[in-house]
Design an enzyme around this catalytic site. Structure first.
Site, PDB file in Angstrom:
ATOM      1  N   HIS A  34       4.932  -1.344  -1.223  1.00 32.89           N
ATOM      2  CA  HIS A  34       3.692  -2.088  -1.065  1.00 32.89           C
ATOM      3  C   HIS A  34       2.580  -1.152  -0.588  1.00 32.89           C
ATOM      4  O   HIS A  34       2.575  -0.708   0.562  1.00 32.89           O
ATOM      5  CB  HIS A  34       3.923  -3.215  -0.050  1.00 32.89           C
ATOM      6  CG  HIS A  34       2.755  -4.117   0.142  1.00 32.89           C
ATOM      7  ND1 HIS A  34       2.163  -4.306   1.374  1.00 32.89           N
ATOM      8  CD2 HIS A  34       2.076  -4.897  -0.732  1.00 32.89           C
ATOM      9  CE1 HIS A  34       1.168  -5.175   1.261  1.00 32.89           C
ATOM     10  NE2 HIS A  34       1.094  -5.541  -0.008  1.00 32.89           N
ATOM     11  N   HIS A  58      -7.169  -1.526  -0.910  1.00 39.10           N
ATOM     12  CA  HIS A  58      -6.718  -2.904  -0.727  1.00 39.10           C
ATOM     13  C   HIS A  58      -7.859  -3.885  -0.967  1.00 39.10           C
ATOM     14  O   HIS A  58      -7.662  -4.961  -1.526  1.00 39.10           O
ATOM     15  CB  HIS A  58      -6.154  -3.079   0.681  1.00 39.10           C
ATOM     16  CG  HIS A  58      -5.857  -4.496   1.055  1.00 39.10           C
ATOM     17  ND1 HIS A  58      -5.115  -5.337   0.256  1.00 39.10           N
ATOM     18  CD2 HIS A  58      -6.206  -5.228   2.144  1.00 39.10           C
ATOM     19  CE1 HIS A  58      -5.017  -6.516   0.829  1.00 39.10           C
ATOM     20  NE2 HIS A  58      -5.678  -6.490   1.963  1.00 39.10           N
TER      21      HIS A  58
END
Length: 335
Positions: free
Chosen positions: A4, A46
């Site tokens: 991730h 992100h």
């Protein structure tokens, strides 16, 4: 096993250092979140608000760029990638996004620049050769409706990069993901890569649904009828773990839902998010002590998810997930 944002439990997320460590720790796939620059280049962050993930606040030459924007209905203040050229972003350095929970990661603040998607593709190509195995990418279009509305659509740029690198197609070593179904539907018209529909909290709505006046919520999409609809344009789902293993108001696990078998019956794979070692991210049942930044029993939590039948998951600590996977298979007599 999906790293991730790389190995974001140990290194600042979405840096080549984070991706390198994820592969060293056993990740099968590394994840990228894509946002555009002012001049239309795809960079890996992100969020487009880079206040928390870069040292932009330390650059006086960019002080006037600090602004407030409404992104997917939320008012956010900071610095946004769409206000910077790629050359300007290249002058910034990445930093840890969660310094309170992951103080050790701040050791690496400033070590790596903000990578472009092309940088990550080139990195994965080189590591595929040196590792002797294919390194897959898991690529998310972030806020696609917003970026399309300001003339910086993501899907066409992503498809062009995949084609340029020879990564387009079902075996192109890139899985595509989005929280907005319309983004996946658009990508389906451009490239044949596998596609995964991300799903947030049950009460939430994909933002393209909000814009289109579609009243369906995620709760409607995880029904058999909703899953059948998703299967018409996607190959899998990426649900939050609570859609599989809900918790009550105290954080204690409740009986699992039927999402895993329902999705499998619809022909969909499941890659839930996000498994992390720290107590603050774990169900109460798998915590150790009361310090939210201390490690809990993430091995047992990971095994629990495997026992529910998931096909893999997003994790910030690939090494923990790899051990849990080995334990799970060993418990079933597979070595």
């Amino acid at each position: 096993m999906i790293g991730h944002r790389g190995a974001s439990g140990y290194r600042p997320e979405h840096t080549l250092g984070s991706y390198e460590l994820a592969l060293q720790l056993g990740a099968d796939v590394i994840e990228q979140d894509l946002v555009p620059t002012k001049d239309g280049q795809l960079v890996v962050r992100h969020e487009n608000n880079i206040a928390e993930t870069t040292d932009v606040a330390d650059h006086p030459e960019f002080a006037a760029r600090r602004t407030t924007r409404t992104i997917d209905g939320q008012s956010l203040t900071g610095w946004f990638t769409e206000d910077f050229t790629l050359a300007e972003l290249r002058t910034l350095r990445a930093k840890e996004r969660l310094p309170q929970q992951r103080q050790r990661n701040t050791l690496y603040d400033g070590r790596w620049p903000v990578p472009t998607f092309r940088d990550v593709i080139d990195f994965a190509e080189k590591r595929s050769r040196t590792l002797g195995r294919d390194v897959w990418l898991y690529v998310e279009t972030k806020h696609p409706s917003y970026f399309r509305s300001i003339g910086l659509p993501l899907e066409e740029r992503l498809a062009a990069e995949l084609r340029r690198a020879g990564l387009a197609g079902r075996r192109g070593r890139a899985i595509l993901q989005s929280f907005e179904p319309s983004s996946l539907q658009r990508l389906a018209q451009l490239v044949e890569n596998p596609r995964v529909q991300l799903l947030g909290d049950a009460a939430s709505r994909p933002y393209d649904f909000v814009l289109a006046g579609d009243t369906r919520k995620v709760a409607d999409l995880v029904t058999p009828a909703g899953l059948k609809w998703i299967a018409s344009f996607a190959h899998g789902i990426g649900p939050t773990t609570q859609l599989i293993a809900p918790v009550d108001a105290t954080g204690k696990l409740q009986p699992p839902t039927t999402l895993v078998p329902d999705a499998h019956r619809a022909g969909l794979v499941l890659h839930p998010y996000t498994v992390r070692n720290e107590n603050g991210f774990l169900p109460v049942d798998h915590r150790r002590g009361t310090d939210p930044a201390a490690y809990g029993d993430a091995l047992s939590w990971s095994r629990y998810l495997y026992e529910q039948g998931v096909d893999g998951f997003f994790t910030d600590q690939s090494d923990t997930a790899v051990l849990a996977r080995a334990d799970f298979w060993a418990s079933r007599g597979v070595h």
